[in-house]
Design a protein around this motif. Structure first.
Motif, mmCIF file in Angstrom:
data_model
loop_
_atom_site.group_PDB
_atom_site.id
_atom_site.type_symbol
_atom_site.label_atom_id
_atom_site.label_comp_id
_atom_site.label_asym_id
_atom_site.label_seq_id
_atom_site.Cartn_x
_atom_site.Cartn_y
_atom_site.Cartn_z
ATOM 1 N N ILE A 18 0.691 -1.463 -0.429
ATOM 2 C CA ILE A 18 0.045 -0.154 0.092
ATOM 3 C C ILE A 18 0.972 1.166 -0.142
ATOM 4 C CG2 ILE A 18 -0.417 -0.009 2.457
ATOM 5 C CD1 ILE A 18 -3.358 0.980 1.001
ATOM 6 N N TYR A 19 2.322 1.402 0.758
ATOM 7 C CA TYR A 19 3.073 2.560 0.513
ATOM 8 C C TYR A 19 3.668 2.251 -0.610
ATOM 9 C CZ TYR A 19 2.313 3.519 5.959
ATOM 10 O OH TYR A 19 1.660 4.191 6.759
ATOM 11 N N LEU A 20 4.292 1.263 -0.812
ATOM 12 C CA LEU A 20 4.959 1.227 -2.519
ATOM 13 C C LEU A 20 4.249 1.902 -3.766
ATOM 14 C CD1 LEU A 20 7.190 -1.928 -2.840
ATOM 15 C CD2 LEU A 20 6.938 0.155 -1.284
ATOM 16 N N LYS A 21 2.416 1.380 -2.938
ATOM 17 C CA LYS A 21 1.748 2.233 -4.084
ATOM 18 C C LYS A 21 1.505 3.618 -3.800
ATOM 19 C CE LYS A 21 -1.194 -0.767 -6.778
ATOM 20 N NZ LYS A 21 -0.111 -2.441 -6.589
ATOM 21 N N SER A 22 1.216 4.304 -3.299
ATOM 22 C CA SER A 22 0.977 5.372 -2.804
ATOM 23 C C SER A 22 2.080 6.490 -3.000
ATOM 24 C CB SER A 22 0.733 5.362 -1.052
ATOM 25 O OG SER A 22 -0.164 4.738 -0.678
ATOM 26 N N TYR A 23 2.991 5.791 -2.828
ATOM 27 C CA TYR A 23 4.002 7.233 -2.982
ATOM 28 C C TYR A 23 5.190 6.704 -4.936
ATOM 29 C CZ TYR A 23 4.274 8.567 1.693
ATOM 30 O OH TYR A 23 3.501 9.201 2.122
ATOM 31 N N ALA A 24 3.990 6.243 -5.544
ATOM 32 C CA ALA A 24 4.561 5.841 -6.817
ATOM 33 C C ALA A 24 4.707 6.517 -8.284
ATOM 34 C CB ALA A 24 3.927 4.608 -7.562
ATOM 35 N N TYR A 25 3.339 7.809 -7.504
ATOM 36 C CA TYR A 25 3.198 8.805 -8.787
ATOM 37 C C TYR A 25 3.494 10.121 -8.542
ATOM 38 C CZ TYR A 25 -0.457 9.525 -5.595
ATOM 39 O OH TYR A 25 -1.216 10.178 -4.319
ATOM 40 N N ASP A 26 3.095 10.856 -8.839
ATOM 41 C CA ASP A 26 2.593 12.161 -8.741
ATOM 42 C C ASP A 26 2.055 13.076 -9.999
ATOM 43 O OD1 ASP A 26 3.829 12.511 -11.312
ATOM 44 O OD2 ASP A 26 5.909 14.237 -10.074
ATOM 45 N N SER A 27 2.073 14.623 -10.009
ATOM 46 C CA SER A 27 0.961 14.240 -10.953
ATOM 47 C C SER A 27 0.954 15.078 -12.400
ATOM 48 C CB SER A 27 0.463 16.189 -10.557
ATOM 49 O OG SER A 27 0.280 16.796 -9.498
ATOM 50 N N GLY A 83 8.167 15.863 -1.114
ATOM 51 C CA GLY A 83 7.300 16.761 -0.750
ATOM 52 C C GLY A 83 5.913 15.684 -0.276
ATOM 53 N N ALA A 84 5.082 16.795 -1.601
ATOM 54 C CA ALA A 84 3.887 16.470 -1.746
ATOM 55 C C ALA A 84 3.404 15.321 -3.186
ATOM 56 C CB ALA A 84 2.846 17.934 -1.896
ATOM 57 N N GLY A 85 4.377 14.944 -3.755
ATOM 58 C CA GLY A 85 4.035 14.645 -4.920
ATOM 59 C C GLY A 85 3.144 14.968 -5.793
ATOM 60 N N SER A 86 2.997 16.666 -5.723
ATOM 61 C CA SER A 86 2.710 17.037 -6.555
ATOM 62 C C SER A 86 3.219 17.281 -7.752
ATOM 63 C CB SER A 86 1.862 18.023 -5.869
ATOM 64 O OG SER A 86 2.171 19.155 -5.148
ATOM 65 N N GLY A 87 4.315 17.743 -7.785
ATOM 66 C CA GLY A 87 4.944 18.014 -8.727
ATOM 67 C C GLY A 87 4.289 17.565 -10.209
ATOM 68 N N MET A 88 4.989 18.584 -11.693
ATOM 69 C CA MET A 88 4.222 18.303 -12.763
ATOM 70 C C MET A 88 5.394 17.412 -13.494
ATOM 71 S SD MET A 88 0.817 19.222 -12.711
ATOM 72 C CE MET A 88 0.972 20.263 -14.190
ATOM 73 N N SER A 89 6.542 16.864 -13.231
ATOM 74 C CA SER A 89 7.002 16.908 -14.231
ATOM 75 C C SER A 89 7.900 15.311 -13.802
ATOM 76 C CB SER A 89 8.606 18.061 -14.432
ATOM 77 O OG SER A 89 9.100 18.329 -13.715
ATOM 78 N N GLY A 90 7.764 14.539 -12.869
ATOM 79 C CA GLY A 90 8.400 13.785 -12.623
ATOM 80 C C GLY A 90 9.630 13.372 -12.186
ATOM 81 N N GLY A 91 9.471 14.767 -11.061
ATOM 82 C CA GLY A 91 10.420 14.669 -10.071
ATOM 83 C C GLY A 91 10.443 14.330 -9.103
ATOM 84 N N ALA A 92 9.428 13.837 -8.188
ATOM 85 C CA ALA A 92 9.593 13.127 -6.826
ATOM 86 C C ALA A 92 9.540 11.242 -7.029
ATOM 87 C CB ALA A 92 8.731 13.940 -5.640
ATOM 88 N N ILE A 93 9.163 11.300 -8.322
ATOM 89 C CA ILE A 93 8.956 9.206 -8.241
ATOM 90 C C ILE A 93 9.912 8.907 -8.865
ATOM 91 C CG2 ILE A 93 6.648 9.843 -8.866
ATOM 92 C CD1 ILE A 93 6.861 9.245 -11.848
#
Lengths: 461, 461
Positions: free
Chosen positions: B24-33, B70-80
């Motif tokens: 569940i954690y791995l899925k939740s932290y897999a994406y951004d915007s 941070g919030a994983g709201s980036g628009m270019s995949g920076g946080a994945i």
């Protein structure tokens, strides 16, 4: 380090006329405003980027130090050849304003354009380039970028780095690169323009600068306030800024400097005036000018201001500015040699800084005259050495300077607000940076300049 | 890449509770915007700098990728996690505003403080933090710094990097460093704060940010102008800025976007309106507000403005803003998938850019809706794909996007004004940068991160 063959190579690139190794040239390019002096072994006047590229490439392969140089007016030894080698003298062929783009409020310039020349040219078309270091009449924009120069107007308008949109530069391996774009926003790739600002010629040779411009404000006004104590003068600085009024400039003179300036200018203020604050405001309509001046006077009157004056005309405004501009010269009455630094602290710590400096003066037996950019916490401190030929006294002076640096850092400040580190402050880098931070600086330099040919020994690297 | 032993080590540092490897954690932290998705192998919630230091040190020795988030709201995949490894999730323990310093007009914050929360807190004491990315309600200040986020108010007040005075950060080798000071001026050492801004988490893990603040302006006002053509709308933008009036924001909607917004908001403008310009101005006194509005209306009337409105109250002002804020959502009527980019060109080239984009739309058979930050040349372009399940159509869409990038660069612009490169734009870096520039980026990354553990594969490095 340099031999005949090297000179022959350089001449094959730039021609005999533009590669000089006679004594007069080596002497002329040995100094800057620090009065330290190291002779280069050769002075080259490159004509274009391609020549710079070839020279750097060759020097890189042959481990020959290269020091890029504008006007040589730097205050920290950034443009002098600490390690021999070649001076790249930019003033002969890189002195053109290439473009003033009124539509996009920007300009493209070569690095050896004089700051004030540039200001004047953009003002002719109603535009405005705010960074105004004290050296503006002779320092170059390339030097300003390399040292990330400040100036009086930094309070409202920021410093050089806030105006650099893009650069062209040559790397030690000869590659010509561009950093940034003609746009306010650009987040593609690392912020190399920001990194090159203030890099003191240690990473690349800057060949073109794109600078942001503003529209020239319609009205400006000068005023001054005399204060019963340096403390209340400094207090007023942050009170004004907290009120929502942002003056263009807020410059102060301490008691010693104020006395010296009065003497030099044959102008007498009241005896109980211990500090002066010189303020410039600007704006688009008369009402906003009145508003700012009223607000400032209100704050003055609540904070031990003895009296204030507003310039009635241009002549009076120039007289007020002249007091600040004469500060540096006039304090020479206190000693033959001044050890001057440009530490900066958060504005709120200015009262503690000035109190601390007074104590350091007492401890070491020196007059220490302070003046400068109160609005951004940037203080020019001058330890006045009466007998510099007395080695013991001079040594004591340097000890006082070191203690001033320690104090600035303790008060969450920095070694230099606008002059840079260069050679002069290199020994003090260890006061301000950890071993890990210094190692990172060295690694970063290596990323650009693996053979350490560009401006070696500067910044304590 | 990651094995049980690694997890055991991480748990010995942060505790079992704060090192998660269940699905569940791995899925939740897999994406951004971006809706791209790559699962990490482990999600760690570090409590302090020391824990981050130990984790980075260990990952560095074991070549384990680390992606700060941070919030994983980036628009270019920076946080994945493009390459597996560890997510350092900062939101749990690094979410405090540490200090709001009214005297020095600055604040110290931890990186996971939400932008809007921070804005609200400083406004409570009469201060103002201008950078307002569209994601302000959920994006973090650390993310904003890492992407060098812009926003609506950039025209007058600049972008994130203009507010970052100092940072604390942890290097891949575990060293904790500080960059910059609590001062406006600081030229000691390389400008690392400037370099870390926009470095997309590839150089260091930011643990603390010192941000410059302003005093909140007393008055703000919203207005809008309807134009007979996109050309005249764009023309007005630089005319206003050249007049000496600098609006806080100047946002435009093109014909397609304007139509869509009217539909969504059940609001009908006149039929001949082909573009809208939304402007916010601010100031300290009513007279300066009147002056700016009059000046803007004057320029409107000289440039094919069909009609203009000034918000009479807060509700009307909010309605005007809502048109801009609804732009992105409302255009979904044109296609199931939008390929959106945030190219930027010099303002003067906006008319050519929009004309060129229209032609690209015709050539590839797409509606391309454009809106955004006209005041700084930053345009959100949206290639609207009607049938994204049709691979050929989607592929054609990506070709149109690439052509938009080429056009932006031809017009002296950049791939990204505020979203960053991340993964999404990595393939296009070669359009914008030479081999020498890309090599320099890679060398620079190596200087910080020799084992390439921090956010690998981002920025085309």
């Amino acid at each position: 380090m340099l031999n005949k063959n090297h000179i022959v190579f350089f001449r094959s690139i730039v021609g005999e006329e533009d590669c000089k190794d006679d004594a007069i040239y080596l002497k002329s390019y040995a100094y800057d405003s620090t009065r330290e002096s190291f002779e280069p072994q050769c002075v080259i006047f490159p004509k274009n980027e391609e020549q710079i590229s070839k020279i750097l490439c060759y020097c890189n392969e042959n481990f020959i130090p290269v020091v890029p140089r504008g006007a040589g007016s730097g205050m920290s030894g950034g443009a002098i050849c600490a390690n021999g080698g070649v001076v790249l003298a930019m003033e002969k062929y890189f002195n053109q304003i290439l473009e003033i783009d009124e539509k996009n409020l920007l300009a493209r310039v070569q690095p050896a354009v004089i700051n004030k020349t540039f200001q004047n040219e953009v003002e002719k078309v109603g535009l405005f380039y705010p960074p105004d270091p004290a050296s503006q009449d002779f320092s170059t924009l390339g030097g300003n970028v390399s040292e990330n120069a400040g100036g009086m107007r930094a309070v409202k308008y920021g410093i050089t780095k806030d105006y650099v949109l893009a650069l062209r530069a040559v790397l030690p391996n000869g590659a010509i690169i561009q950093t940034g774009k003609k746009t306010i926003k650009d987040v593609a790739g690392y912020n190399l323009s920001g990194l090159l600002c203030g890099s003191e010629g240690t990473l690349a040779v800057i060949t073109e600068i794109t600078l942001k411009l503003r529209v020239k404000p319609k009205f400006t006004q000068m005023m001054l306030g005399l204060f019963a104590s340096i403390d209340s003068c400094m207090h007023v600085v942050y009170k004004i800024l907290s009120s929502g009024v942002t003056p263009v400039a807020m410059e102060f003179l301490d008691t010693l400097t104020l006395k010296a300036v009065q003497k030099k200018m044959h102008r007498v203020f009241r005896d109980d005036a211990k500090a002066i604050l010189i303020i410039q405001v600007d704006g688009e309509i008369p009402e906003i000018m009145d508003y700012q001046i009223q607000k400032i006077q209100e704050i003055f009157s609540q904070n031990e201001c003895l009296e204030s004056h507003i310039a009635k005309n241009t002549t009076e405004a120039q007289e007020i500015w002249a007091m600040r501009r004469n500060a540096s010269q006039s304090i020479s009455i206190y000693g033959k040699k001044k050890l001057n630094e440009d530490i900066t602290v958060p504005r709120g710590n200015l009262p503690s800084l000035l109190k601390g400096i007074e104590e350091i003066g007492k401890k070491y037996g020196f007059k220490i005259a302070c003046f400068g950019h109160a609005g951004d916490g940037n203080v020019h401190t001058n330890v006045m050495v009466e007998n510099p030929q007395d080695n013991a006294e001079l040594e004591r002076g340097y000890q006082a300077v070191e203690e001033i640096f320690r104090l600035a850092i303790k008060l969450e400040g920095t070694l230099s607000g606008e002059h840079g580190i260069g050679l002069s402050k290199a020994p003090f880098m260890k006061l301000a940076f950890s071993d890990a931070e210094m190692e990172l600086f060295r690694n970063l330099k290596k990323a650009f300049d693996p053979n350490n040919i560009l401006n070696p020994k500067k910044m304590g690297l």
